[in-house]
Design a protein around this motif. Structure first.
Motif, PDB file in Angstrom:
ATOM      1  N   SER A 176      56.749  20.436  70.059  1.00 29.45           N
ATOM      2  CA  SER A 176      56.541  20.232  68.626  1.00 29.45           C
ATOM      3  C   SER A 176      57.259  21.312  67.825  1.00 29.45           C
ATOM      4  O   SER A 176      57.816  21.037  66.759  1.00 29.45           O
ATOM      5  N   GLY A 177      57.221  22.551  68.339  1.00 33.83           N
ATOM      6  CA  GLY A 177      57.904  23.646  67.664  1.00 33.83           C
ATOM      7  C   GLY A 177      59.402  23.422  67.584  1.00 33.83           C
ATOM      8  O   GLY A 177      60.023  23.644  66.548  1.00 33.83           O
ATOM      9  N   LEU A 178      60.000  22.972  68.694  1.00 35.95           N
ATOM     10  CA  LEU A 178      61.433  22.686  68.699  1.00 35.95           C
ATOM     11  C   LEU A 178      61.777  21.544  67.744  1.00 35.95           C
ATOM     12  O   LEU A 178      62.793  21.589  67.032  1.00 35.95           O
TER      13      LEU A 178
ATOM     14  N   VAL B  44      58.277  29.874  69.017  1.00 42.09           N
ATOM     15  CA  VAL B  44      57.460  30.916  69.648  1.00 42.09           C
ATOM     16  C   VAL B  44      55.986  30.569  69.508  1.00 42.09           C
ATOM     17  O   VAL B  44      55.211  30.612  70.471  1.00 42.09           O
ATOM     18  N   ALA B  45      55.583  30.211  68.275  1.00 39.12           N
ATOM     19  CA  ALA B  45      54.179  29.873  68.024  1.00 39.12           C
ATOM     20  C   ALA B  45      53.767  28.612  68.769  1.00 39.12           C
ATOM     21  O   ALA B  45      52.629  28.510  69.249  1.00 39.12           O
ATOM     22  N   GLY B  46      54.696  27.641  68.889  1.00 36.90           N
ATOM     23  CA  GLY B  46      54.380  26.432  69.643  1.00 36.90           C
ATOM     24  C   GLY B  46      54.106  26.737  71.101  1.00 36.90           C
ATOM     25  O   GLY B  46      53.171  26.192  71.704  1.00 36.90           O
TER      26      GLY B  46
ATOM     27  N   GLY C 224      55.159  32.407  55.899  1.00 38.55           N
ATOM     28  CA  GLY C 224      56.096  31.806  56.840  1.00 38.55           C
ATOM     29  C   GLY C 224      55.559  31.796  58.257  1.00 38.55           C
ATOM     30  O   GLY C 224      55.689  30.809  58.985  1.00 38.55           O
ATOM     31  N   LEU C 225      54.928  32.900  58.652  1.00 41.10           N
ATOM     32  CA  LEU C 225      54.311  32.967  59.982  1.00 41.10           C
ATOM     33  C   LEU C 225      53.152  31.982  60.079  1.00 41.10           C
ATOM     34  O   LEU C 225      52.916  31.387  61.138  1.00 41.10           O
ATOM     35  N   SER C 226      52.432  31.804  58.976  1.00 40.99           N
ATOM     36  CA  SER C 226      51.350  30.827  58.944  1.00 40.99           C
ATOM     37  C   SER C 226      51.861  29.430  59.250  1.00 40.99           C
ATOM     38  O   SER C 226      51.299  28.715  60.090  1.00 40.99           O
ATOM     39  N   ALA C 227      52.938  29.036  58.586  1.00 34.64           N
ATOM     40  CA  ALA C 227      53.507  27.707  58.823  1.00 34.64           C
ATOM     41  C   ALA C 227      53.988  27.563  60.257  1.00 34.64           C
ATOM     42  O   ALA C 227      53.840  26.504  60.871  1.00 34.64           O
ATOM     43  N   ALA C 228      54.575  28.634  60.805  1.00 30.57           N
ATOM     44  CA  ALA C 228      55.055  28.598  62.192  1.00 30.57           C
ATOM     45  C   ALA C 228      53.915  28.328  63.163  1.00 30.57           C
ATOM     46  O   ALA C 228      54.113  27.663  64.186  1.00 30.57           O
ATOM     47  N   CYS C 229      52.722  28.818  62.867  1.00 31.52           N
ATOM     48  CA  CYS C 229      51.563  28.575  63.730  1.00 31.52           C
ATOM     49  C   CYS C 229      50.990  27.177  63.529  1.00 31.52           C
ATOM     50  O   CYS C 229      50.669  26.470  64.492  1.00 31.52           O
ATOM     51  N   ILE C 230      50.849  26.775  62.265  1.00 32.83           N
ATOM     52  CA  ILE C 230      50.124  25.552  61.944  1.00 32.83           C
ATOM     53  C   ILE C 230      50.883  24.296  62.361  1.00 32.83           C
ATOM     54  O   ILE C 230      50.307  23.368  62.954  1.00 32.83           O
ATOM     55  N   MET C 231      52.175  24.227  62.082  1.00 32.47           N
ATOM     56  CA  MET C 231      52.900  22.967  62.266  1.00 32.47           C
ATOM     57  C   MET C 231      52.919  22.492  63.728  1.00 32.47           C
ATOM     58  O   MET C 231      52.514  21.364  64.014  1.00 32.47           O
ATOM     59  N   PRO C 232      53.367  23.306  64.700  1.00 32.60           N
ATOM     60  CA  PRO C 232      53.378  22.803  66.083  1.00 32.60           C
ATOM     61  C   PRO C 232      51.989  22.686  66.686  1.00 32.60           C
ATOM     62  O   PRO C 232      51.735  21.788  67.496  1.00 32.60           O
ATOM     63  N   ALA C 233      51.075  23.583  66.303  1.00 33.79           N
ATOM     64  CA  ALA C 233      49.725  23.546  66.882  1.00 33.79           C
ATOM     65  C   ALA C 233      48.992  22.274  66.466  1.00 33.79           C
ATOM     66  O   ALA C 233      48.329  21.627  67.292  1.00 33.79           O
TER      67      ALA C 233
ATOM     68  N   ILE D 112      56.673  13.401  70.407  1.00 35.30           N
ATOM     69  CA  ILE D 112      55.517  13.967  71.117  1.00 35.30           C
ATOM     70  C   ILE D 112      55.017  13.066  72.232  1.00 35.30           C
ATOM     71  O   ILE D 112      54.419  13.551  73.197  1.00 35.30           O
ATOM     72  N   SER D 113      55.261  11.748  72.138  1.00 32.21           N
ATOM     73  CA  SER D 113      54.816  10.866  73.221  1.00 32.21           C
ATOM     74  C   SER D 113      55.744  10.955  74.420  1.00 32.21           C
ATOM     75  O   SER D 113      55.386  10.538  75.522  1.00 32.21           O
ATOM     76  N   SER D 114      56.932  11.521  74.224  1.00 36.99           N
ATOM     77  CA  SER D 114      57.912  11.606  75.304  1.00 36.99           C
ATOM     78  C   SER D 114      57.741  12.849  76.172  1.00 36.99           C
ATOM     79  O   SER D 114      58.446  12.992  77.172  1.00 36.99           O
ATOM     80  N   VAL D 115      56.832  13.758  75.787  1.00 33.28           N
ATOM     81  CA  VAL D 115      56.679  15.011  76.535  1.00 33.28           C
ATOM     82  C   VAL D 115      55.274  15.082  77.129  1.00 33.28           C
ATOM     83  O   VAL D 115      54.326  14.524  76.580  1.00 33.28           O
ATOM     84  N   PRO D 116      55.102  15.774  78.258  1.00 37.23           N
ATOM     85  CA  PRO D 116      53.772  15.946  78.835  1.00 37.23           C
ATOM     86  C   PRO D 116      52.891  16.825  77.940  1.00 37.23           C
ATOM     87  O   PRO D 116      53.395  17.642  77.172  1.00 37.23           O
ATOM     88  N   ASN D 117      51.596  16.654  78.082  1.00 34.80           N
ATOM     89  CA  ASN D 117      50.644  17.344  77.202  1.00 34.80           C
ATOM     90  C   ASN D 117      50.758  18.854  77.291  1.00 34.80           C
ATOM     91  O   ASN D 117      50.599  19.564  76.299  1.00 34.80           O
ATOM     92  N   GLU D 118      51.077  19.373  78.493  1.00 32.53           N
ATOM     93  CA  GLU D 118      51.127  20.831  78.646  1.00 32.53           C
ATOM     94  C   GLU D 118      52.326  21.459  77.933  1.00 32.53           C
ATOM     95  O   GLU D 118      52.394  22.681  77.783  1.00 32.53           O
ATOM     96  N   LYS D 119      53.283  20.618  77.481  1.00 33.47           N
ATOM     97  CA  LYS D 119      54.446  21.141  76.760  1.00 33.47           C
ATOM     98  C   LYS D 119      54.450  20.701  75.303  1.00 33.47           C
ATOM     99  O   LYS D 119      55.447  20.881  74.600  1.00 33.47           O
ATOM    100  N   ALA D 120      53.332  20.145  74.827  1.00 31.50           N
ATOM    101  CA  ALA D 120      53.304  19.555  73.486  1.00 31.50           C
ATOM    102  C   ALA D 120      53.547  20.583  72.391  1.00 31.50           C
ATOM    103  O   ALA D 120      54.210  20.305  71.395  1.00 31.50           O
ATOM    104  N   GLY D 121      53.010  21.802  72.555  1.00 37.71           N
ATOM    105  CA  GLY D 121      53.151  22.822  71.525  1.00 37.71           C
ATOM    106  C   GLY D 121      54.589  23.276  71.348  1.00 37.71           C
ATOM    107  O   GLY D 121      55.130  23.262  70.240  1.00 37.71           O
ATOM    108  N   VAL D 122      55.220  23.675  72.448  1.00 35.93           N
ATOM    109  CA  VAL D 122      56.599  24.154  72.362  1.00 35.93           C
ATOM    110  C   VAL D 122      57.540  23.015  71.977  1.00 35.93           C
ATOM    111  O   VAL D 122      58.508  23.214  71.221  1.00 35.93           O
TER     112      VAL D 122
END
Length: 463
Positions: free
Chosen positions: A400-402, A70-72, A115-124, A388-398
């Motif tokens: 990374s989250g997955l 979600v955060a990604g 936990g919510l903090s980690a959810a934001c930080i890691m994919p971002a 992350i190199s396999s996905v387009p930049n506009e989908k990098a956050g989600v």
């Protein structure tokens, strides 16, 4: 629907930004992993029950695993820098709650916020690396990100224990606040990176609700299944919720024009293979639970001595992350990923040689831990870079989250299954059978990870 990515193309990632990113990632491990070492002291000081303590220990990972995708997605839409700052703010507030806690309320609330903090930080932060570093610079940045993510567990475990021993357990979270503030200062001045949709549709609230419901049920099953009983009505009911939720989610996302998760991500073999192997290799974390339990219960070691057996693991996982990066640059991702997973499997195999007795077996466990850490370090950067190199930049956050959610779920599932096998086949007189079968379970995870890399990730080098 057309999308565009707002980034400052003239901006190139700096060492200052990279250090800020690594510090922000380390804040998660500082508060998450350290609590495992200081839990008894926290329980006694706060006067809380063991049940409340166990909830506090596990709830951070639960909320991180549920909301990380979600955060990604929000990082892509609202801005990767904005979500990183939100994550650091949540870390500061959550840690402050723990510093001020005198009972269960602030303790649990603080752990949820962390936990919510980690959810934001890691994919971002992973998406920021994708946006502002390219080529070898991106691979170098991902190596340091991996040191914070993969190596942070061991670093903060020792660091947190030392702080708690010399200053008191609350100072662990005071240091976490300080690290978050330093990270925020280092990140200042970094341009925003986000996705802008030229035609905005309604927010995919149904998809989001179904995803959260399914992930809540799945996280509870994999983390608490052995405790509740794998065939208990509660666990079976939650599994039904997971299956139905995922089916409905898939149908909603396939039909939606503004889908919460773009399922086309998994059509990319590089991303799919990296994510599946990441899930399976993280499941091998169950090895740590099995071997730590066995050498104490079956071989009579103290907790302190048991910890010393893993020093080789902690050192080598940090040293070989950069080696994995260099091998990636020369031969591509598949070989170091396969080699890293193979080394981890060899490490588990060494630990399973329980026919040896006395000092000889403890030497084998030390060697096994070292191979295990070497393998994870070798695997980390090639896998993350492939994802992350396999996905387009506009989908990098989600994306990374997955990828990170796969880590969390894999680790939780591996620990839960390993605990169930070890406890199920161990007896008061002999823990050896439980240890052997528990370690065999983790060797199977390694073999499946190797197969996922060999048969899914393309042979050509991903750039």
């Amino acid at each position: 629907m057309k999308t565009s990515v707002i980034t400052h193309v003239e901006y190139k990632g700096t060492n200052k930004l990279l250090i800020g990113i690594v510090f922000s990632v380390l804040t998660y491990w500082l508060f998450a992993q350290s609590l495992l070492n200081i839990a008894p002291v926290v329980q006694q000081n706060l006067g809380i029950s063991s049940g409340i303590l166990n909830i506090g220990v596990s709830i951070t990972g639960l909320f991180s695993g549920i909301f990380i995708v979600v955060a990604g997605g929000l990082a892509d839409k609202l801005g990767r820098m904005k979500l990183t700052y939100i994550g650091l703010l949540l870390s500061i507030v959550g840690s402050a709650f723990l510093v001020l806690a005198n009972g269960p309320v602030l303790f649990i609330a603080g752990r949820i916020l962390q936990g919510l903090s980690a959810a934001c930080i890691m994919p971002a932060t992973m998406a920021l690396v994708k946006a502002y570093y390219t080529g070898k610079n991106r691979q170098r940045a991902l190596s340091y990100w991996s040191i914070g993510s993969w190596g942070g567990s061991g670093l903060c475990s020792f660091f947190g224990g030392a702080i708690a021993s010399y200053f008191g357990w609350r100072y662990v979270f005071i240091f976490s606040i300080m690290l978050s503030l330093i990270s925020a200062l280092l990140l200042l001045g970094t341009p925003e990176s986000k996705v802008v949709q030229e035609k905005k549709g309604p927010f995919d609230s149904l998809g989001l609700a179904l995803f959260i419901l399914s992930m809540v049920a799945l996280n509870i099953v994999v983390s608490k299944g052995s405790e509740f009983g794998w065939l208990s009505p509660l666990v079976l009911g939650l599994l039904l919720v997971v299956v139905l939720g995922i089916i409905l989610f898939y149908r909603v996302e396939k039909k939606g024009q503004n889908s919460f998760i773009d399922l086309s991500l998994f059509e990319n073999r590089g991303y799919l293979g990296a994510t599946i192997s990441n899930f399976l290799l993280n499941a091998v974390a169950g090895t740590l639970l099995v071997i730590n339990s066995y050498v104490q219960q079956g071989r009579g070691l103290s907790a302190a001595t048991t910890g010393s057996l893993s020093i080789g693991y902690l050192v080598l996982v940090l040293l070989t992350i950069r080696i994995g990066e260099k091998v990636l640059q020369k031969v591509g991702p598949r070989k170091p990923m396969i080699l890293g997973t193979l080394f981890s499997g060899i490490g588990v195999l060494f630990m399973s040689l329980t026919m040896f007795t006395g000092l000889a077996y403890f030497v084998l466990v030390f060697i096994g831990y070292s191979f295990f850490g070497m393998g994870l370090g070798m695997y980390a950067t090639p896998s993350t870079d492939t994802a992350i190199s396999s996905v387009p930049n506009e989908k990098a956050g989600v994306a990374s989250g997955l990828y990170k959610m796969a880590s969390s779920l894999g680790g939780a599932l591996g620990v839960a299954l390993s605990a169930a096998v070890y406890n199920g086949f161990s007896t008061a007189g002999s823990y050896t059978l439980g240890a052997n079968l528990g370690l065999l379970t983790n060797i199977i995870f390694c073999l499946l990870a190797i197969l996922s890399i060999v048969f899914i990730i393309p042979k050509e080098k991903n750039k």
